[in-house]
Design an enzyme around this catalytic site. Structure first.
Site, PDB file in Angstrom:
ATOM      1  CB  CYS A 165     -24.080  31.517 -26.849  1.00 24.49           C
ATOM      2  SG  CYS A 165     -23.455  32.426 -25.420  1.00 24.49           S
ATOM      3  CG  HIS A 305     -24.292  25.400 -26.068  1.00 27.87           C
ATOM      4  ND1 HIS A 305     -23.835  26.417 -26.871  1.00 27.87           N
ATOM      5  CD2 HIS A 305     -24.546  25.966 -24.862  1.00 27.87           C
ATOM      6  CE1 HIS A 305     -23.830  27.552 -26.195  1.00 27.87           C
ATOM      7  NE2 HIS A 305     -24.250  27.305 -24.967  1.00 27.87           N
ATOM      8  CD  GLU A 316     -25.655  20.289 -26.002  1.00 30.72           C
ATOM      9  OE1 GLU A 316     -25.536  20.333 -27.249  1.00 30.72           O
ATOM     10  OE2 GLU A 316     -24.899  20.904 -25.216  1.00 30.72           O
ATOM     11  CE  LYS A 337     -19.717  26.914 -26.614  1.00 33.52           C
ATOM     12  NZ  LYS A 337     -20.521  26.076 -27.530  1.00 33.52           N
ATOM     13  CG  HIS A 342     -19.181  29.957 -24.680  1.00 32.82           C
ATOM     14  ND1 HIS A 342     -19.584  30.146 -25.982  1.00 32.82           N
ATOM     15  CD2 HIS A 342     -20.337  29.881 -23.953  1.00 32.82           C
ATOM     16  CE1 HIS A 342     -20.897  30.191 -26.033  1.00 32.82           C
ATOM     17  NE2 HIS A 342     -21.379  30.032 -24.809  1.00 32.82           N
ATOM     18  CG  PHE A 403     -27.009  34.005 -21.151  1.00 26.66           C
ATOM     19  CD1 PHE A 403     -26.864  32.684 -20.778  1.00 26.66           C
ATOM     20  CD2 PHE A 403     -26.091  34.928 -20.665  1.00 26.66           C
ATOM     21  CE1 PHE A 403     -25.830  32.283 -19.935  1.00 26.66           C
ATOM     22  CE2 PHE A 403     -25.052  34.538 -19.819  1.00 26.66           C
ATOM     23  CZ  PHE A 403     -24.927  33.217 -19.461  1.00 26.66           C
TER      24      PHE A 403
END
Length: 416
Positions: A165, A305, A316, A337, A342, A403
Site C-alpha cells: 500500500c 494512512h 499511527e 479512506k 483503500h 504489508f
C-alpha cells in the site's frame, strides 16, 4: 551536486467518488462515500459483499476497444488518469525532450483479475493449456508505466515500484529524487489498482482485514471510530506530473505545489500488523521532515494512512503525537479512506492529490462516519471529523504504509 526543486504541474484521478480530479475533489469536500454493493461478481458466499468500485466508467470512452482488451483494469485506470494529468499539465509533447521524461508508477498487485480469470478458465477446461497470449503482459505490474510511455513516447526512467500500500508513495519519492538529481525534467508518477475481484475480496476476507458491515456499506470505512472493524477495498488511479521548477517556470506551467521531501522506513516487525508502538512510522515522518528541511511545527495537515483497522489507526496517531509533540493538536489530521476506501498501491497517489488540492482550496476534507469516540485516541487531536474544515494549508504530509512493514511519507508545500 545541486539539488533541484520539484513541483507538481498536473493531476489526474479516477476514483470511487469521482472520475476526474475535479469530480474527486467535489466528492472529498462533500464527504461522499464510495462504498456500495459489489457489481463485478456474485458475492452471495462472501463475508464482505461491498467495496468502493469505480462507477460509470466505460473504458471505450477513452481507449480503443481492441487496445483495451490487451489491458487489465489496473492498466486501463492508469492510462485514463495519466492522460488527464498530462493534459492538466499542458505538456506539449512535440516540444519537450522525451528522453528526459520518465514514468515511475506504483502498483501493489497489478493484474490480479487477469491472473484470476486465466487460472479459472484453465481449471474449468480439460487440462489443455489454453491461455490468452496477452496473459503475461496484462498481468505484470510494470506494464502500466510501459503503456503510458509507449503512448506518449516518454523515454526516461520507466518502472513500477511495488511496496504494497506504500507503492505509489514510493513511486513519487523515486520521481522526486530523479528530478532533484538532474536525471529527468518531468516524471509521470502515481499508481493504480484494480483488486475488487473474487481473489482480492476472498484473500482479504481470509485475513479478516475487511469490514463486514454489509448492512451499511456507506458507513463501513470509519477511521478512528471505536466501532471500526476493518478496511473497505477500493480501486482506481491517481496520476501526478512532477517537474523541475525552472523547467515548469520556463514553459509557463501552472504550479500546484512544491514537493519538498520524502521519507522511507520499515517496521521490521510483522507481515501484516503494524508495530504497536509505531516505531517505523515515527522514523518515516522524521526522515521526511529532515529530507525536506522542515520542523514539525511547519506542518498544517496530515492525510493519514488511516485504514479503519483497530490496530493501525491507534498506532499511527500515537506516532504522530511522538513526532509532533504539542503541535500535534494544531494539525488538521484526516483520513480520506473514509470516503474512497483503500486503493492499496494507488492509495498514496490519490491521497497525495487530496493533500495538494487541500492546499489549493484551503480546505481539509473530512474523516466521515465517525460516531463513537475511541478512548485509546487522544481527544485533543483534530481528526477533521464528519465535516470539511477551512484551513490555510501551507505544508501537507501524506502517509502510506504497506504489508511487510513498508512506510512512505511525502511532504508538499505551497510554492513561495
Amino acid at each position: 551536486m545541486e539539488i533541484r526543486r520539484v513541483v507538481v504541474t498536473g493531476l489526474g484521478a479516477l476514483t470511487p467518488i469521482g472520475n476526474t480530479k475535479d469530480e474527486y475533489w467535489e466528492g472529498l469536500k462533500n464527504g461522499k462515500s464510495g462504498a456500495a454493493s459489489i457489481t463485478y461478481f456474485d458475492t452471495e458466499k462472501f463475508k464482505t459483499k461491498f467495496a468502493c468500485e469505480v462507477k460509470n466508467f466505460n473504458v471505450t470512452d477513452f481507449i480503443d476497444r481492441k487496445e483495451a482488451r490487451k489491458m487489465d483494469r489496473f492498466t486501463q485506470y492508469a492510462m485514463v488518469a495519466s492522460d488527464e494529468a498530462i493534459a492538466d499539465a499542458n505538456l506539449d509533447l512535440d516540444k519537450i525532450n522525451k528522453l528526459r521524461v520518465g514514468v515511475i508508477w506504483g502498483a501493489g498487485i497489478g493484474g490480479l483479475e487477469t491472473f484470476q480469470d486465466e487460472v479459472l478458465n484453465f481449471a474449468a477446461g480439460d487440462g489443455t493449456p489454453r491461455f490468452n497470449p496477452f496473459f503475461i503482459p496484462k498481468m505484470i505490474a510494470d506494464i502500466a508505466p510501459g503503456n503510458i510511455s509507449i503512448k506518449n513516447g516518454f523515454m526516461g526512467p520507466n518502472y513500477t515500484t511495488v511496496s504494497a500500500c506504500a507503492s505509489s508513495a514510493n513511486a513519487m519519492i523515486d520521481a522526486l529524487n530523479y528530478i532533484r538529481l538532474g536525471h529527468c525534467d518531468v516524471v509521470v508518477t502515481g499508481g493504480s489498482e484494480a483488486a475488487v475481484t473474487i481473489a482480492g475480496m476472498g484473500g482479504f476476507n481470509a485475513m479478516h482485514a475487511l469490514s463486514t458491515r454489509n448492512e451499511s456499506p456507506e458507513t463501513a470505512s470509519r477511521p478512528f471510530d471505536a466501532t471500526r472493524d476493518g478496511f473497505v477495498l477500493g480501486e482506481g488511479a491517481g496520476a501526478i506530473i512532477l517537474e523541475e521548477y525552472e523547467h515548469a517556470k520556463a514553459r509557463g506551467a501552472k504550479i500546484y505545489a512544491e514537493v519538498v521531501g520524502g521519507g522511507l522506513s520499515s517496521d521490521a516487525y510483522h507481515m501484516t500488523a503494524p508495530h504497536p508502538d509505531g516505531i517505523g512510522v515515527v522514523a518515516v515522518m522524521k526522515n521526511c521532515l529532515e529530507n525536506a528541511g522542515l520542523k514539525p511545527e511547519d506542518v498544517d495537515h496530515i492525510n493519514t494512512h488511516g485504514t479503519s483497522t483497530p490496530l493501525g489507526d491507534v498506532a499511527e496517531l500515537k506516532a504522530i503525537k511522538e513526532v509532533f509533540g504539542d503541535h500535534a493538536k494544531n494539525i488538521n489530521i484526516n483520513s480520506t479512506k473514509s470516503m474512497t476506501g483503500h486503493l492499496l498501491g494507488a492509495a498514496g497517489a490519490i491521497e497525495a492529490i487530496a493533500s495538494i488540492m487541500a492546499m489549493e482550496h484551503n480546505l481539509v476534507p473530512p474523516t466521515i462516519n465517525h460516531q463513537v469516540v475511541d478512548e485509546n485516541i487522544d481527544p485533543e487531536l483534530n481528526l477533521t471529523l464528519n465535516k470539511a474544515q477551512e484551513r490555510n494549508v501551507k505544508v501537507a504530509m501524506s502517509n502510506t504504509f504497506g504489508f511487510g512493514g513498508h512506510n512512505a511519507c511525502v511532504l508538499f508545500k505551497k510554492l513561495d
